[in-house]
Design an enzyme around this catalytic site. Sequence first.
Site, PDB file in Angstrom:
ATOM      1  N   GLU A 102       0.797  -1.241   0.000  1.00 25.01           N
ATOM      2  CA  GLU A 102       0.000   0.000   0.000  1.00 25.01           C
ATOM      3  C   GLU A 102       0.827   1.286   0.000  1.00 25.01           C
ATOM      4  O   GLU A 102       0.561   2.202   0.780  1.00 25.01           O
ATOM      5  CB  GLU A 102      -0.941   0.002   1.213  1.00 25.01           C
ATOM      6  CG  GLU A 102      -1.854  -1.202   1.268  1.00 25.01           C
ATOM      7  CD  GLU A 102      -2.796  -1.205   2.479  1.00 25.01           C
ATOM      8  OE1 GLU A 102      -2.658  -0.328   3.336  1.00 25.01           O
ATOM      9  OE2 GLU A 102      -3.665  -2.083   2.534  1.00 25.01           O
ATOM     10  N   GLU A 110      -5.926 -10.951  -0.900  1.00 21.66           N
ATOM     11  CA  GLU A 110      -6.745 -10.721   0.310  1.00 21.66           C
ATOM     12  C   GLU A 110      -8.239 -10.705  -0.018  1.00 21.66           C
ATOM     13  O   GLU A 110      -8.977  -9.824   0.430  1.00 21.66           O
ATOM     14  CB  GLU A 110      -6.344  -9.391   0.973  1.00 21.66           C
ATOM     15  CG  GLU A 110      -4.860  -9.277   1.231  1.00 21.66           C
ATOM     16  CD  GLU A 110      -4.434  -8.003   1.954  1.00 21.66           C
ATOM     17  OE1 GLU A 110      -5.304  -7.309   2.512  1.00 21.66           O
ATOM     18  OE2 GLU A 110      -3.228  -7.711   1.958  1.00 21.66           O
TER      19      GLU A 110
HETATM   20  C1  XIL Z   1      -5.559  -6.491   8.720  1.00 16.40           C
HETATM   21  C2  XIL Z   1      -5.765  -7.672   9.653  1.00 16.40           C
HETATM   22  O1  XIL Z   1      -6.680  -8.557   9.075  1.00 16.40           O
HETATM   23  C3  XIL Z   1      -6.254  -7.197  11.007  1.00 16.40           C
HETATM   24  O2  XIL Z   1      -6.314  -8.272  11.926  1.00 16.40           O
HETATM   25  C4  XIL Z   1      -5.330  -6.107  11.536  1.00 16.40           C
HETATM   26  O3  XIL Z   1      -5.868  -5.583  12.737  1.00 16.40           O
HETATM   27  C5  XIL Z   1      -5.167  -4.988  10.526  1.00 16.40           C
HETATM   28  O4  XIL Z   1      -4.705  -5.536   9.299  1.00 16.40           O
HETATM   29  N1  XIL Z   1      -4.752  -4.824   3.979  1.00 16.40           N
HETATM   30  C6  XIL Z   1      -3.675  -5.601   4.345  1.00 16.40           C
HETATM   31  C7  XIL Z   1      -3.790  -6.496   5.513  1.00 16.40           C
HETATM   32  O5  XIL Z   1      -2.661  -5.634   3.618  1.00 16.40           O
HETATM   33  O6  XIL Z   1      -2.564  -6.703   6.164  1.00 16.40           O
HETATM   34  C8  XIL Z   1      -4.822  -5.998   6.504  1.00 16.40           C
HETATM   35  O7  XIL Z   1      -4.964  -6.971   7.537  1.00 16.40           O
HETATM   36  C9  XIL Z   1      -6.134  -5.730   5.791  1.00 16.40           C
HETATM   37  C10 XIL Z   1      -5.968  -4.671   4.743  1.00 16.40           C
END
Ligand code: XIL
Length: 334
Positions: free
Chosen positions: A137, A243
């Site tokens: 990101e 994701e």
């Molecule tokens: C999220 C996790 O799922 C949560 O448990 C944590 O509190 C915050 O991060 N994009 C990403 C992930 O790249 O690492 C994130 O994961 C969700 C959004």
Amino acid sequence: MKTGQRSELKSLCEQYSKFFYIGAAVDCDRMDHYKAIIDRHFNSITPENSMKFNVIHPEADEFDWQGADAIVSYALNSGKIVRGHTLLWHQQLPNWVFSSENHPICRESLLRIMEKHICEIVSRYKGKVNIWDVVNEALSDDIGFFRSTSWLDVIGEDYIKKAFCFAREANPDAKLFYNDFNGNKKDKQDRIFELIRGMKKENVPVDGVGIQAHYNIFYPELDDIKREIERYSKLGVRIHITELDISVFDFSDGRKDMIIPSYEQLQRQEEMYYRIFEIYRQYNDVIDNVTLWGVADDYTWLDNYPVSGRKDWPLLFDEQLKAKNVLNRVMDIR
Ligand code: XIL
């Protein structure tokens, strides 16, 4: 055979084995709870938080390998691959990184911290974790090219390239990914494309783009999903869906009063998952991995995002860990 006799049915990852790996994000505190589902349906694992900076490198001279080690050894012992997530991000960072000795940190010192962080982690899992989300990101969602972060402020625009070079040095065999969201939107997609194109041109070792795919039952347009995949494939890099989840709420829907998902929401979710997996299959020549951001609806990061404390049901298994109808739709690959 009795109808529905499970042992005779293929699992999700078997069904997709000729297309791509099927992954799930999980942390070690929930690994046992989900073991039966993960053992059967997934052949790739992403640690949801255990490899993030604040967890794995809480103090300058302290690494905490416990969670990450547990996930990696479980995965390897059960024949699964691991996607390492994530080496450099602007979130989940411990305070010590940017405030060493209570004065503002300089470029050189931060580069040394970054190098140590990346090299220690990547070399520890060399031969075990061969895919890394190196930078997460780093691009802007509105104005400007880069997201404004402390990494950018202190090191400058080349921090991304440096991160990839450190990772390649630590494990020349690992596949290195840039991971981001909103790439279905034209402006963000242009930035991601330009970043990767620029890095390739300068021989910075980037092997792939991770498409996060945090979607919902109304968004995005399927054509935009296709366009994004087509665009990155022109760069000659691999694509991982890193994701995936499909919220039952529109992003601006702040409702907090539902205790179960409605029939309409689940119908739309089934249709959306079905269409999206259909697209992924269509582009399986460039897609190597499709990972869901969680296992079952009893726990999802969306229970606290974008509305804190609001239950969501974005995954393929329900709150009792039973397969939802949507799993059958996704398995239907005729
Ligand atoms: C999220 C996790 O799922 C949560 O448990 C944590 O509190 C915050 O991060 N994009 C990403 C992930 O790249 O690492 C994130 O994961 C969700 C959004």
